[in-house]
Write a protein that holds these residues in place. Sequence first.
Motif, PDB file in Angstrom:
ATOM      1  N   LEU A  95       0.832  -1.210   0.000  1.00 33.08           N
ATOM      2  CA  LEU A  95       0.000   0.000   0.000  1.00 33.08           C
ATOM      3  C   LEU A  95       0.865   1.258   0.000  1.00 33.08           C
ATOM      4  O   LEU A  95       1.817   1.367   0.777  1.00 33.08           O
ATOM      5  CB  LEU A  95      -0.893   0.023   1.253  1.00 33.08           C
ATOM      6  CG  LEU A  95      -1.663   1.336   1.503  1.00 33.08           C
ATOM      7  CD1 LEU A  95      -2.818   1.506   0.521  1.00 33.08           C
ATOM      8  CD2 LEU A  95      -2.196   1.402   2.942  1.00 33.08           C
ATOM      9  N   ASP A  96       0.512   2.215  -0.855  1.00 38.85           N
ATOM     10  CA  ASP A  96       1.121   3.547  -0.820  1.00 38.85           C
ATOM     11  C   ASP A  96       0.043   4.540  -0.388  1.00 38.85           C
ATOM     12  O   ASP A  96      -0.877   4.849  -1.147  1.00 38.85           O
ATOM     13  CB  ASP A  96       1.652   3.911  -2.219  1.00 38.85           C
ATOM     14  CG  ASP A  96       2.536   5.151  -2.187  1.00 38.85           C
ATOM     15  OD1 ASP A  96       2.242   6.065  -1.384  1.00 38.85           O
ATOM     16  OD2 ASP A  96       3.508   5.206  -2.961  1.00 38.85           O
ATOM     17  N   PRO A  97       0.145   5.047   0.856  1.00 34.96           N
ATOM     18  CA  PRO A  97      -0.897   5.943   1.377  1.00 34.96           C
ATOM     19  C   PRO A  97      -0.668   7.392   0.936  1.00 34.96           C
ATOM     20  O   PRO A  97      -0.520   8.297   1.761  1.00 34.96           O
ATOM     21  CB  PRO A  97      -0.740   5.790   2.890  1.00 34.96           C
ATOM     22  CG  PRO A  97       0.731   5.556   3.068  1.00 34.96           C
ATOM     23  CD  PRO A  97       1.204   4.784   1.854  1.00 34.96           C
ATOM     24  N   VAL A  98      -0.646   7.619  -0.359  1.00 37.65           N
ATOM     25  CA  VAL A  98      -0.268   8.940  -0.901  1.00 37.65           C
ATOM     26  C   VAL A  98      -1.135  10.061  -0.299  1.00 37.65           C
ATOM     27  O   VAL A  98      -2.361  10.017  -0.375  1.00 37.65           O
ATOM     28  CB  VAL A  98      -0.424   8.973  -2.441  1.00 37.65           C
ATOM     29  CG1 VAL A  98      -0.014  10.345  -2.986  1.00 37.65           C
ATOM     30  CG2 VAL A  98       0.397   7.880  -3.092  1.00 37.65           C
ATOM     31  N   GLY A  99      -0.492  11.021   0.288  1.00 44.04           N
ATOM     32  CA  GLY A  99      -1.199  12.194   0.812  1.00 44.04           C
ATOM     33  C   GLY A  99      -1.913  11.974   2.139  1.00 44.04           C
ATOM     34  O   GLY A  99      -2.628  12.869   2.609  1.00 44.04           O
ATOM     35  N   ILE A 122       3.690  -1.488   3.748  1.00 39.00           N
ATOM     36  CA  ILE A 122       3.180  -0.121   3.575  1.00 39.00           C
ATOM     37  C   ILE A 122       4.394   0.757   3.297  1.00 39.00           C
ATOM     38  O   ILE A 122       5.379   0.702   4.042  1.00 39.00           O
ATOM     39  CB  ILE A 122       2.473   0.379   4.856  1.00 39.00           C
ATOM     40  CG1 ILE A 122       1.328  -0.557   5.243  1.00 39.00           C
ATOM     41  CG2 ILE A 122       1.972   1.816   4.678  1.00 39.00           C
ATOM     42  CD1 ILE A 122       0.750  -0.299   6.641  1.00 39.00           C
ATOM     43  N   ARG A 123       4.372   1.547   2.211  1.00 43.23           N
ATOM     44  CA  ARG A 123       5.489   2.478   1.945  1.00 43.23           C
ATOM     45  C   ARG A 123       4.973   3.891   1.751  1.00 43.23           C
ATOM     46  O   ARG A 123       4.056   4.132   0.968  1.00 43.23           O
ATOM     47  CB  ARG A 123       6.273   2.099   0.685  1.00 43.23           C
ATOM     48  CG  ARG A 123       7.570   2.953   0.570  1.00 43.23           C
ATOM     49  CD  ARG A 123       7.850   3.456  -0.826  1.00 43.23           C
ATOM     50  NE  ARG A 123       6.786   4.289  -1.320  1.00 43.23           N
ATOM     51  CZ  ARG A 123       6.764   5.635  -1.214  1.00 43.23           C
ATOM     52  NH1 ARG A 123       7.738   6.300  -0.639  1.00 43.23           N
ATOM     53  NH2 ARG A 123       5.730   6.311  -1.695  1.00 43.23           N
ATOM     54  N   GLY A 124       5.538   4.803   2.512  1.00 44.31           N
ATOM     55  CA  GLY A 124       5.173   6.205   2.335  1.00 44.31           C
ATOM     56  C   GLY A 124       6.294   7.090   2.816  1.00 44.31           C
ATOM     57  O   GLY A 124       7.314   6.597   3.331  1.00 44.31           O
ATOM     58  N   SER A 127       5.746  11.928   6.710  1.00 45.27           N
ATOM     59  CA  SER A 127       4.468  12.528   7.130  1.00 45.27           C
ATOM     60  C   SER A 127       3.320  11.547   6.933  1.00 45.27           C
ATOM     61  O   SER A 127       2.423  11.445   7.780  1.00 45.27           O
ATOM     62  CB  SER A 127       4.168  13.788   6.320  1.00 45.27           C
ATOM     63  OG  SER A 127       5.110  14.783   6.561  1.00 45.27           O
ATOM     64  N   GLU A 128       3.344  10.849   5.813  1.00 46.40           N
ATOM     65  CA  GLU A 128       2.263   9.890   5.526  1.00 46.40           C
ATOM     66  C   GLU A 128       2.245   8.763   6.558  1.00 46.40           C
ATOM     67  O   GLU A 128       1.199   8.420   7.113  1.00 46.40           O
ATOM     68  CB  GLU A 128       2.445   9.317   4.110  1.00 46.40           C
ATOM     69  CG  GLU A 128       2.174  10.337   3.009  1.00 46.40           C
ATOM     70  CD  GLU A 128       2.698   9.929   1.634  1.00 46.40           C
ATOM     71  OE1 GLU A 128       2.292  10.571   0.650  1.00 46.40           O
ATOM     72  OE2 GLU A 128       3.538   9.002   1.532  1.00 46.40           O
ATOM     73  N   ILE A 129       3.422   8.190   6.830  1.00 48.01           N
ATOM     74  CA  ILE A 129       3.494   7.070   7.781  1.00 48.01           C
ATOM     75  C   ILE A 129       3.075   7.541   9.180  1.00 48.01           C
ATOM     76  O   ILE A 129       2.305   6.872   9.871  1.00 48.01           O
ATOM     77  CB  ILE A 129       4.932   6.457   7.809  1.00 48.01           C
ATOM     78  CG1 ILE A 129       5.289   5.868   6.433  1.00 48.01           C
ATOM     79  CG2 ILE A 129       5.068   5.425   8.921  1.00 48.01           C
ATOM     80  CD1 ILE A 129       4.403   4.751   5.921  1.00 48.01           C
ATOM     81  N   GLY A 141       0.312  18.174   0.828  1.00 48.12           N
ATOM     82  CA  GLY A 141      -0.199  17.526  -0.391  1.00 48.12           C
ATOM     83  C   GLY A 141       0.295  16.095  -0.414  1.00 48.12           C
ATOM     84  O   GLY A 141      -0.150  15.273   0.395  1.00 48.12           O
ATOM     85  N   VAL A 142       1.246  15.822  -1.316  1.00 53.68           N
ATOM     86  CA  VAL A 142       1.834  14.469  -1.335  1.00 53.68           C
ATOM     87  C   VAL A 142       3.260  14.469  -0.798  1.00 53.68           C
ATOM     88  O   VAL A 142       3.929  13.436  -0.795  1.00 53.68           O
ATOM     89  CB  VAL A 142       1.799  13.854  -2.764  1.00 53.68           C
ATOM     90  CG1 VAL A 142       0.377  13.732  -3.260  1.00 53.68           C
ATOM     91  CG2 VAL A 142       2.650  14.671  -3.746  1.00 53.68           C
ATOM     92  N   ASP A 143       3.756  15.629  -0.356  1.00 55.53           N
ATOM     93  CA  ASP A 143       5.153  15.715   0.085  1.00 55.53           C
ATOM     94  C   ASP A 143       5.284  15.713   1.608  1.00 55.53           C
ATOM     95  O   ASP A 143       4.431  16.248   2.313  1.00 55.53           O
ATOM     96  CB  ASP A 143       5.812  16.977  -0.491  1.00 55.53           C
ATOM     97  CG  ASP A 143       6.009  16.879  -1.999  1.00 55.53           C
ATOM     98  OD1 ASP A 143       6.196  15.746  -2.489  1.00 55.53           O
ATOM     99  OD2 ASP A 143       5.945  17.925  -2.676  1.00 55.53           O
ATOM    100  N   MET A 197       8.166   9.291  -7.907  1.00 52.56           N
ATOM    101  CA  MET A 197       9.315   8.460  -7.513  1.00 52.56           C
ATOM    102  C   MET A 197       8.951   7.568  -6.320  1.00 52.56           C
ATOM    103  O   MET A 197       9.383   6.407  -6.236  1.00 52.56           O
ATOM    104  CB  MET A 197      10.523   9.325  -7.160  1.00 52.56           C
ATOM    105  CG  MET A 197      11.379   9.634  -8.361  1.00 52.56           C
ATOM    106  SD  MET A 197      12.092   8.094  -9.031  1.00 52.56           S
ATOM    107  CE  MET A 197      12.794   8.713 -10.519  1.00 52.56           C
ATOM    108  N   GLY A 198       8.183   8.120  -5.391  1.00 53.12           N
ATOM    109  CA  GLY A 198       7.729   7.308  -4.251  1.00 53.12           C
ATOM    110  C   GLY A 198       6.798   6.202  -4.728  1.00 53.12           C
ATOM    111  O   GLY A 198       6.910   5.042  -4.308  1.00 53.12           O
ATOM    112  N   CYS A 199       5.879   6.568  -5.601  1.00 56.19           N
ATOM    113  CA  CYS A 199       4.947   5.567  -6.149  1.00 56.19           C
ATOM    114  C   CYS A 199       5.715   4.494  -6.908  1.00 56.19           C
ATOM    115  O   CYS A 199       5.347   3.309  -6.897  1.00 56.19           O
ATOM    116  CB  CYS A 199       3.931   6.238  -7.071  1.00 56.19           C
ATOM    117  SG  CYS A 199       2.963   7.523  -6.269  1.00 56.19           S
TER     118      CYS A 199
HETATM  119 MG   LIG Z   1       4.316   9.381  -2.370  1.00 55.90          MG
END
Ligand SMILES: [Mg+2]
Length: 268
Positions: A95-99, A122-124, A127-129, A141-143, A197-199
Amino acid sequence: MNINAHSIWSDIQKIHNSVPLIHNITNYVVMNNTANALLALGASPVMAHAIEEVEDMVSIARALVINIGTLSETWIEAMQKAMQKAHELKKPIVLDPVGAGATPYRTATAQKLIETINLTVIRGNASEIYSLVGEDTQTKGVDSTQQSEFAIEAAKSLAQRNKCTVVISGMKDLIVNADQVIQIENGHPLMAKVTGMGCTATALIGAFLAVNTDAFIASAHATAVIGIAGEIAAHQATGPGSLQIHFLDALYKLKKEDIEEKLKFYKI
Ligand SMILES: [Mg+2]
Ligand SMILES: Nc1ncnc2c1ncn2[C@@H]1O[C@H](COP(=O)(O)OP(=O)(O)O)[C@@H](O)[C@H]1O
Ligand SMILES: Cc1ncsc1CCOP(=O)(O)O
């Protein structure tokens, strides 16, 4: 547990030899980037989010990549259906919990997906994690607004609670499970100037999970590979545009000697 150039190369060869189908339910921004990265690595990507076909697609795939980057209700339903089928068929899920942490909707959706079934990885970003354990943080946002180390305790508790591996990406990448942490120091700051790049890291983790049942090691291998390919690409690139092209070429042409020369990791 250790990783080395030999163990990474062995997984890459398994990917080359078996060309695993990776089912991605991912966002509109990065579909092309992550499909090309999976191809360059030697895997076979498919993007499929229609609720009518996700169960059939995951049935023929070797791993499922779930990414909430451009989410909506029907997509979430499709994600849950695909995840349940993958779980039933014992296929790995990343799972990528983008944003997550940017809006309550994203945070709650990521948390709901985590509760749906036990994820493999889970990879993020930090801030996301951090946001996934209910802590108050603001994802821009996504950063990320934080360094990777900031989310290490959150990642440990997430890993423990959900019996999964958690990857925190950033300047330093941290691979975390209930009882061990590996830090990988490959990569280049220019990578943060290219969307997706994260995705891409998440999608590549999917490919390594398809050939390696040890989720912690598979995640570390994938993270090292994207970092090393990013470093090679950054040395040839003149900016974010050419980085994208060189990144795909570096991934495609990656040699065991490149990994031997560049791999930088520490157990912490
Ligand atoms: Mg990302
Ligand atoms: N400052 C940096 N130095 C080195 N590598 C980086 C840096 N920022 C990001 N990366 C690399 O870029 C990839 C994407 O990470 P990141 O930017 O944290 O993800 P996201 O795009 O999801 O926020 C990872 O492989 C990470 O190691
Ligand atoms: C910019 C953007 N907006 C919604 S999804 C997305 C892509 C994010 O990709 P990454 O987290 O890998 O940079």
